[in-house]
Write an enzyme that holds these catalytic residues in place. Structure first.
Site, PDB file in Angstrom:
ATOM      1  N   GLU A   1       0.795  -1.237  -0.051  1.00 43.52           N
ATOM      2  CA  GLU A   1      -0.127   0.075   0.026  1.00 43.52           C
ATOM      3  C   GLU A   1       0.953   1.131   0.019  1.00 43.52           C
ATOM      4  O   GLU A   1       1.928   1.182   0.532  1.00 43.52           O
ATOM      5  CB  GLU A   1      -0.923   0.134   1.126  1.00 43.52           C
ATOM      6  CG  GLU A   1      -1.943   1.230   1.440  1.00 43.52           C
ATOM      7  CD  GLU A   1      -2.705   1.186   2.545  1.00 43.52           C
ATOM      8  OE1 GLU A   1      -3.308   2.032   2.994  1.00 43.52           O
ATOM      9  OE2 GLU A   1      -2.839  -0.047   3.198  1.00 43.52           O
TER      10      GLU A   1
ATOM     11  N   GLU B   1      -3.147  10.589   3.121  1.00 39.30           N
ATOM     12  CA  GLU B   1      -4.295  10.572   3.858  1.00 39.30           C
ATOM     13  C   GLU B   1      -4.417  11.897   4.629  1.00 39.30           C
ATOM     14  O   GLU B   1      -3.530  12.135   5.244  1.00 39.30           O
ATOM     15  CB  GLU B   1      -4.398   9.446   4.989  1.00 39.30           C
ATOM     16  CG  GLU B   1      -4.369   8.015   4.365  1.00 39.30           C
ATOM     17  CD  GLU B   1      -4.215   6.751   5.434  1.00 39.30           C
ATOM     18  OE1 GLU B   1      -5.164   6.137   5.449  1.00 39.30           O
ATOM     19  OE2 GLU B   1      -2.957   6.573   5.837  1.00 39.30           O
TER      20      GLU B   1
END
Length: 287
Positions: free
Chosen positions: A160, A164
């Site tokens: 990943e 964010e």
């Protein structure tokens, strides 16, 4: 942005549920899709075991003048775990004047009091430049994310790469990477002027020997440790979701009293070694 008269349309594309679980640093993805959908998407690339052999779907630019149903899958009808206080809803994914918006609002769906929006690509991508131009809303207890991910439900290890925005503080964005399920690579970096004031450009360049994050064209983080570099092709995600449990990371959740949005003006993937696809692309200036 297109110049057509103002239009708004909800993306009426749902799909088969997939789940993710929370890790120590926040929501982490154990994604994907049911066996039926996986069979239907059998043309997806299967990532080999060795990093140098990573395969990728072709380069693309999406400016959201329309919604490409061949490219995007819309989450609808489930949540990712008890930490998430909203249910994914296709009704919270909409187009307006060349901008895709993901919403978060108070709406009772199943066992949650809120509804939220998420999309992901149906294809997987490898080495190259990943770019998104987006603007967030504000609100404690929410996460506005642009990231790539692959995991066990796709019969792959959990890799990943993240941007964010924890919207409790829109002056910063958290960058992170998970490699075979191991994280602890997070870093908070500044977003000049704030993620909510205007559209900002977020990009990462993933190569065999490095992973670099950029905000508005400025390098903000680099990883070169081979043990901390992804080795599997990944899907591209955008999501806006909330939590009333993960207060240490996302802040204490409070009902915003209105619909909140993550707006996406453009997303692009440029495969390593290919020419840049639009003048503002990071791939035009960074190799």
């Amino acid at each position: 942005m297109n110049s057509n008269p103002k239009t708004m349309s909800t993306i009426a594309t749902g799909g088969t549920p997939f789940t993710r679980l929370a890790g120590q640093a926040g929501l982490r993805r154990l994604s994907a899709i049911s066996a039926l959908l996986l069979a239907a998407l059998g043309s997806l690339v299967t990532a080999p075991a060795h990093a140098q052999d990573i395969q990728s779907s072709p380069s693309f630019v999406d400016d959201f003048t329309s919604f490409n149903r061949e490219r995007w899958y819309v989450s609808d009808g489930w949540s990712n775990g008890s930490h998430q206080n909203c249910t994914w809803s296709k009704g919270l994914v909409a187009l307006s004047d060349g901008v895709l918006s993901l919403g978060f609002e108070k709406q009772k769906l199943k066992d949650r009091d809120y509804a939220c929006g998420e999309i992901q690509t149906k294809q997987r991508f490898g080495y190259g430049t990943y770019e998104a131009r987006m603007k967030t809303d504000t609100g404690s207890g929410l996460n506005a994310a642009f990231f790539s991910y692959i995991g066990p439900s796709d019969k792959q290890p959990w890799d990943e790469i993240d941007f964010e925005v924890l919207t409790k503080d829109t002056s910063k964005v958290q960058v992170n990477a998970y490699i075979a399920g191991k994280g602890n690579n997070e870093k908070l970096v500044d977003v000049a002027g704030g993620a909510e004031k205007a559209f900002n450009d977020y990009a990462f360049v993933w190569q065999k020997d490095s992973l670099r994050w950029y905000v508005n064209g400025q390098l903000v983080n680099t990883i070169t440790d081979p043990a901390k570099l992804p080795t599997h092709a990944q899907k591209i995600f955008f999501s806006l979701w909330g939590s009333d449990k993960m207060t240490g990371w996302m802040g204490a959740f409070a009902d915003p009293g209105r619909k909140l949005t993550l707006e996406i003006d453009r997303v692009a993937f440029t495969a390593l070694g290919e020419p840049c696809q639009f003048p503002e692309s990071l791939a035009c200036s960074v190799k």
